[in-house]
Scaffold this motif. Sequence first.
Motif, short mmCIF file in Angstrom:
data_model
loop_
_atom_site.label_atom_id
_atom_site.label_comp_id
_atom_site.label_asym_id
_atom_site.label_seq_id
_atom_site.Cartn_x
_atom_site.Cartn_y
_atom_site.Cartn_z
N ASP A 179 -4.48 5.59 5.08
CA ASP A 179 -5.38 6.72 5.33
C ASP A 179 -5.54 6.94 6.83
O ASP A 179 -5.26 6.06 7.65
N TRP A 234 0.81 -1.20 0.00
CA TRP A 234 0.00 0.00 0.00
C TRP A 234 0.85 1.26 0.00
O TRP A 234 0.48 2.28 -0.61
N LYS A 280 0.58 4.10 -2.87
CA LYS A 280 0.23 5.48 -2.53
C LYS A 280 1.18 6.45 -3.23
O LYS A 280 0.76 7.49 -3.75
#
Length: 284
Positions: A263, A5, A9
């Motif tokens: 997030d 991830w 990103k």
Amino acid sequence: MVFDWEQHKKHRAQVIADRGQWVGLLDADGVPIMDVPPVVELKAPQARNAPTSFECTINVATGYGVVHQIVKELVADGLGIVGPDGQLVPATQKTRMIVVERPGERRAFKITHVVAKGEVAAPQTLTIHAVSLLDMLDAVPCPSFPGAWKADQWRNFERDEGAEFSTARSLAPVEFAAIADGFTVGGPAEATIRKLIMDSLAAAYRVAGVKNNPPIVVDTRVSNRPSPEVLIRPTDKSIWQEIQAVALAAGVSVTASLWWPGDEQPQGERLSLPTAVVRVEQKG
């Protein structure tokens, strides 16, 4: 294979810096599969307290009769099935999502169908149709008697009172409220709507046996704005059918977004996998 991830990103950030937005195809679990090829046209209107539709036309022809690999993900058997009207048949057996990410904003949609144009063996474009994540609340019941929805009640049935099933079905009993007394919820609109969604999801997860990594959660952050008093009597329709009119009349915004690792965590949650997050907020 563990999805990276952090690296993804950075990739999205670079694409957004270069092109203004990143558009990606996701699997049923909300994990990116690939970047979407060049976008010809994109329509993704936003409407307050309403599930919105999404339409995106992409160029899938890479030259010399070769088509982009996204066609294999969104069209049945790649290019093997053609309907009676000559249109390519969508890969409806797969659940796929599409995301548009821009600076400070990510909007996710569930794909409903695609339309291919061009030669059957080598389409030039695909038009992707989808609905926003808020539509998920229209697929979950809002129980009139949530406390009666119990866990571990599933039984296999081969027939009902009318006929025998061609395939055995696994069913669980649920109880409906017979009268309004005791089943009407009330209070400030923001808090009441938020609790009703949370209680409905909890009941559905309890019956379905979902204990970890639920697909939808509710952010418990409050707006701290004055909110009008409301009364809601659930009638076992969908969550969205029960709350939409009340939320709109009370000036409460209900939104759904896709959370990804990296997030900020929603209040009240410690998520680790892609999850739809519902936010309920009183507007000024």
